[in-house]
Enzyme design. Sequence first.
Site, PDB file in Angstrom:
ATOM      1  N   GLY A 179       0.802  -1.204   0.000  1.00 14.29           N
ATOM      2  CA  GLY A 179       0.000   0.000   0.000  1.00 14.29           C
ATOM      3  C   GLY A 179       0.836   1.255   0.000  1.00 14.29           C
ATOM      4  O   GLY A 179       1.345   1.689  -1.006  1.00 14.29           O
ATOM      5  N   CYS A 180       0.994   1.874   1.183  1.00 13.38           N
ATOM      6  CA  CYS A 180       1.636   3.178   1.314  1.00 13.38           C
ATOM      7  C   CYS A 180       2.982   3.239   0.616  1.00 13.38           C
ATOM      8  O   CYS A 180       3.832   2.387   0.813  1.00 13.38           O
ATOM      9  CB  CYS A 180       1.808   3.495   2.789  1.00 13.38           C
ATOM     10  SG  CYS A 180       2.786   4.953   3.120  1.00 13.38           S
ATOM     11  N   GLY A 181       3.166   4.292  -0.174  1.00 12.19           N
ATOM     12  CA  GLY A 181       4.396   4.412  -0.943  1.00 12.19           C
ATOM     13  C   GLY A 181       5.503   5.173  -0.256  1.00 12.19           C
ATOM     14  O   GLY A 181       6.622   5.208  -0.764  1.00 12.19           O
ATOM     15  N   CYS A 240       6.164   4.862   3.221  1.00 10.78           N
ATOM     16  CA  CYS A 240       6.473   4.287   4.527  1.00 10.78           C
ATOM     17  C   CYS A 240       7.979   4.323   4.736  1.00 10.78           C
ATOM     18  O   CYS A 240       8.742   3.931   3.880  1.00 10.78           O
ATOM     19  CB  CYS A 240       5.982   2.845   4.607  1.00 10.78           C
ATOM     20  SG  CYS A 240       4.202   2.688   4.360  1.00 10.78           S
TER      21      CYS A 240
END
Length: 280
Positions: A116-118, A120
């Site tokens: 998901g999160c790019g 992090c």
Amino acid sequence: MNAAEGGFAPPGACRLPAARWRAGRIEGGTELVADEVPVALVYGGISHAVMLASPQDLEDFAVGFSLSEGIVPDLRAIYDIEVGEEARGIVVELRIASGAMMRLKETRRARTGRTGCGLCGVESLARFGEELDAPPVLAARAASIAPDALHRAMAAMAARQDLHHATGAVHAAGWADRDGALLCVREDVGRHNALDKLVGALARGGFDPGAGLAVVTSRASYEMVQKAARARMPLLAAISAPTALAVQLAQDSGLTLAGFVRDGRHILYSHPQRLAPDGV
């Protein structure tokens, strides 16, 4: 025999026991499920990132990640790649140029990859601001791309998504020429990973990313735009929506961003001139 019913499992998938509910009855059997394994990217003996990814095309993934994250300036700075399995996952060892290795040591930050999160692992808002203030800027040249090319490329993706057809659980990223002929596709459980694999495949295959467009079967997040811009792709077409931050970065970096590319329509969020040769 249907793959979901029998013993065949394509690369990147495994077969697990499952119970189906059909017409008021429960039927025992097995189902194909996408593999998702930890992949450690190690540079010069130093572990830099652990990503959850599909376990195929990992050489492409390592090259694409190295390029899109700015670890190396080009393919020539990667001297060797070795992929090995361990009990807890897969380790990809890369040997890179000394200058790139020195920069990596200076800027390396602890990060754990996710699907998901790019961003992090960015250690502060100030550091995030630096990433936004210095976007990759594409050359001013305006590639002439026919609007229908987006839809031809996106439509062609369906026939090239073997792992998605088998499991229903992965994303794809593809690269097409300016007429929409789809030339390369990569799949992964993570949309960012699929795009990294595509970037790596293009670099290893000697393709010019600036001579075509990228299509993705996902939303267009900030990092998807960042990776496409760093790869010098002039256009990113997503089947779903972009985020506001992605639109901002696309505008600042000179990338044409298209969203909702489906059913014969699309929305252009930045630099629409590439799809209008007359400049309108």
